[in-house]
Design a protein around this motif. Structure first.
Motif, mmCIF file in Angstrom:
data_model
loop_
_atom_site.group_PDB
_atom_site.id
_atom_site.type_symbol
_atom_site.label_atom_id
_atom_site.label_comp_id
_atom_site.label_asym_id
_atom_site.label_seq_id
_atom_site.Cartn_x
_atom_site.Cartn_y
_atom_site.Cartn_z
ATOM 1 N N PRO A 44 0.753 -1.429 -0.167
ATOM 2 C CA PRO A 44 0.077 0.242 -0.150
ATOM 3 C C PRO A 44 0.877 1.293 -0.075
ATOM 4 C CG PRO A 44 -1.174 -1.640 1.481
ATOM 5 C CD PRO A 44 0.531 -1.419 1.075
ATOM 6 N N ARG A 45 2.330 1.333 0.685
ATOM 7 C CA ARG A 45 2.820 2.506 0.687
ATOM 8 C C ARG A 45 3.395 2.567 -0.664
ATOM 9 N NH1 ARG A 45 8.755 4.282 3.776
ATOM 10 N NH2 ARG A 45 9.116 2.242 3.222
ATOM 11 N N ASN A 46 3.948 1.856 -1.171
ATOM 12 C CA ASN A 46 4.628 2.117 -2.222
ATOM 13 C C ASN A 46 3.743 1.941 -3.686
ATOM 14 O OD1 ASN A 46 4.600 -0.776 -3.338
ATOM 15 N ND2 ASN A 46 6.872 -1.150 -2.433
ATOM 16 N N GLY A 47 3.226 2.207 -3.496
ATOM 17 C CA GLY A 47 1.558 1.489 -4.806
ATOM 18 C C GLY A 47 2.296 2.612 -6.056
ATOM 19 N N SER A 48 2.960 3.545 -5.810
ATOM 20 C CA SER A 48 2.817 4.621 -6.905
ATOM 21 C C SER A 48 3.978 5.091 -6.992
ATOM 22 C CB SER A 48 2.966 6.312 -5.585
ATOM 23 O OG SER A 48 1.301 6.323 -5.310
ATOM 24 N N MET A 49 4.618 4.354 -6.975
ATOM 25 C CA MET A 49 6.039 3.458 -7.591
ATOM 26 C C MET A 49 6.461 2.450 -9.241
ATOM 27 S SD MET A 49 9.518 3.350 -4.849
ATOM 28 C CE MET A 49 10.457 3.243 -5.849
ATOM 29 N N PHE A 50 4.572 2.270 -9.403
ATOM 30 C CA PHE A 50 4.580 0.996 -10.303
ATOM 31 C C PHE A 50 3.658 2.234 -11.336
ATOM 32 C CE2 PHE A 50 5.764 -0.903 -6.841
ATOM 33 C CZ PHE A 50 6.236 -1.904 -7.006
ATOM 34 N N LEU A 51 2.650 3.179 -10.759
ATOM 35 C CA LEU A 51 2.484 3.682 -12.358
ATOM 36 C C LEU A 51 3.301 4.506 -12.519
ATOM 37 C CD1 LEU A 51 0.632 6.793 -10.104
ATOM 38 C CD2 LEU A 51 -0.352 4.652 -10.512
ATOM 39 N N SER A 52 3.401 4.487 -13.628
ATOM 40 C CA SER A 52 3.909 4.754 -15.058
ATOM 41 C C SER A 52 5.315 6.020 -14.749
ATOM 42 C CB SER A 52 2.935 5.216 -16.481
ATOM 43 O OG SER A 52 2.080 6.021 -16.762
ATOM 44 N N ARG A 53 5.702 6.546 -15.766
ATOM 45 C CA ARG A 53 6.607 7.198 -15.342
ATOM 46 C C ARG A 53 6.285 8.747 -15.438
ATOM 47 N NH1 ARG A 53 7.930 6.185 -20.933
ATOM 48 N NH2 ARG A 53 8.477 8.023 -22.189
ATOM 49 N N GLY A 54 6.675 9.599 -14.699
ATOM 50 C CA GLY A 54 6.229 11.057 -14.481
ATOM 51 C C GLY A 54 5.432 10.960 -13.413
ATOM 52 N N HIS A 55 4.923 9.898 -12.749
ATOM 53 C CA HIS A 55 4.071 10.172 -11.941
ATOM 54 C C HIS A 55 4.896 10.483 -10.371
ATOM 55 C CE1 HIS A 55 0.638 8.275 -14.585
ATOM 56 N NE2 HIS A 55 -0.351 8.605 -13.590
ATOM 57 N N SER A 56 4.037 10.969 -9.129
ATOM 58 C CA SER A 56 4.981 11.076 -8.434
ATOM 59 C C SER A 56 4.208 9.692 -7.088
ATOM 60 C CB SER A 56 4.217 12.296 -7.301
ATOM 61 O OG SER A 56 2.477 12.488 -7.073
ATOM 62 N N TYR A 57 5.413 9.989 -6.663
ATOM 63 C CA TYR A 57 6.003 8.985 -5.529
ATOM 64 C C TYR A 57 6.063 9.614 -3.790
ATOM 65 C CZ TYR A 57 7.037 5.156 -2.130
ATOM 66 O OH TYR A 57 7.128 4.532 -0.862
ATOM 67 N N VAL A 58 4.833 9.998 -2.926
ATOM 68 C CA VAL A 58 5.712 10.531 -1.836
ATOM 69 C C VAL A 58 5.430 9.383 -0.396
ATOM 70 C CG1 VAL A 58 4.559 12.354 -0.854
ATOM 71 C CG2 VAL A 58 4.449 12.640 -2.761
ATOM 72 N N TYR A 59 6.249 9.580 0.000
ATOM 73 C CA TYR A 59 6.329 8.451 1.226
ATOM 74 C C TYR A 59 6.734 9.442 2.623
ATOM 75 C CZ TYR A 59 11.179 8.393 1.387
ATOM 76 O OH TYR A 59 12.840 8.817 0.785
ATOM 77 N N PHE A 60 6.415 9.175 3.504
ATOM 78 C CA PHE A 60 6.929 9.674 5.221
ATOM 79 C C PHE A 60 8.039 9.064 5.507
ATOM 80 C CE2 PHE A 60 5.058 10.462 9.243
ATOM 81 C CZ PHE A 60 5.341 12.360 9.481
ATOM 82 N N THR A 61 8.835 9.624 6.285
ATOM 83 C CA THR A 61 10.077 8.992 6.882
ATOM 84 C C THR A 61 10.062 9.336 8.582
ATOM 85 O OG1 THR A 61 11.451 7.246 7.145
ATOM 86 C CG2 THR A 61 11.759 9.574 5.384
ATOM 87 N N TYR A 62 11.264 9.162 8.880
ATOM 88 C CA TYR A 62 11.786 9.235 10.004
ATOM 89 C C TYR A 62 10.635 10.050 11.307
ATOM 90 C CZ TYR A 62 16.176 8.173 7.788
ATOM 91 O OH TYR A 62 17.654 7.534 7.824
ATOM 92 N N GLY A 63 9.309 9.951 11.255
ATOM 93 C CA GLY A 63 8.517 10.569 11.983
ATOM 94 C C GLY A 63 8.054 12.256 11.511
ATOM 95 N N SER A 64 9.042 12.710 11.097
ATOM 96 C CA SER A 64 8.425 13.764 9.993
ATOM 97 C C SER A 64 8.715 14.298 8.632
ATOM 98 C CB SER A 64 9.775 15.110 11.061
ATOM 99 O OG SER A 64 11.066 14.297 11.080
ATOM 100 N N CYS A 65 9.348 13.704 7.856
ATOM 101 C CA CYS A 65 9.957 14.290 6.191
ATOM 102 C C CYS A 65 9.110 13.314 5.621
ATOM 103 C CB CYS A 65 11.202 13.755 5.950
ATOM 104 S SG CYS A 65 12.304 14.593 7.505
#
Length: 197
Positions: free
Chosen positions: A59-80
């Motif tokens: 569920p988290r990385n699903g956007s990495m599997f879209l065609s090129r030019g789509h955004s993938y935004v994720y959250f890490t280190y509790g703040s970024c």
DNA sequence: TATGCGATATTCT
DNA sequence: GAATATCGCATAG
């Protein structure tokens, strides 16, 4: 500014990471426009053990599997939050992390969002860049080659002189030279000692 | 200038 | 329960 078309984007992750240096990220926010020139990227290609997509789709990385030019935004280190560009064909998980931009438009808004007026601290580093441009999960999966709240524009000036270096903050595949940056640009993040060429 | 550490939450083991 | 594609402040040199 001219919006980039999907057909212009290289269909290889590392080629795209290099291509994006010098291009422009545009954020439309409440009628205002924020923009910045990309000065640093990292590639996370197919088969890379450091890539979020390495262990398959979740569920988290699903956007990495879209065609090129789509955004993938994720959250890490509790703040970024971090902004990536999906880089391969639909169904293939890979991406390019945008690590730093040089602020162009909307600097006052970025200063407000970041809580600082110091130009060099505004967008130098992936977490800062996302905060300065108000990027969060709401912008995950957006088509960056279409009209909308977040898109990519063609370079404004001549091709930058590009250097290569190892990626930042990894333990797996840490020795791979998959970071691309504009030589001599003050907005490139990380220790100077890691810049190899 | 360089290095060290705590904060913080989501994910996967 | 551990690890993490970080930041900002602290301290030392």
């Amino acid at each position: 500014m001219r919006r980039l078309r999907r057909a212009e984007l290289p269909s290889d992750t590392l080629a795209l990471a290099r291509f994006l240096v010098g291009k422009i990220v545009v954020r439309e926010l409440d009628g205002a426009r924020l923009s910045g020139r990309i000065v640093e990227t990292e590639g996370y290609p197919l088969g890379d053990a450091a890539s979020h997509a390495f262990r398959g789709r979740t569920p988290r990385n699903g956007s990495m599997f879209l065609s090129r030019g789509h955004s993938y935004v994720y959250f890490t280190y509790g703040s970024c939050f971090m902004l990536n560009v999906a880089s391969e064909e639909r169904g293939v998980g890979a991406g390019v992390l945008l690590r730093a931009v040089e602020p162009l438009e909307g600097i006052e808004t970025m200063q407000r969002l970041r809580g600082t007026t110091r130009l060099l601290d505004l967008t130098r580093g992936p977490g800062r860049l996302a905060q300065a441009m108000a990027i969060d999960f709401a912008l995950d999966g957006v088509d960056l080659t279409a009209r909308g709240p977040l898109w990519l524009a063609a370079a404004r000036d001549a091709k930058p002189r590009i250097g290569m270096a190892v990626r930042i903050g990894l333990s797996r595949n840490a020795e791979r030279v998959w970071r691309f940056y504009e030589r001599g640009n003050a907005f490139v993040s990380g220790p100077k000692a890691l810049l190899r060429s």
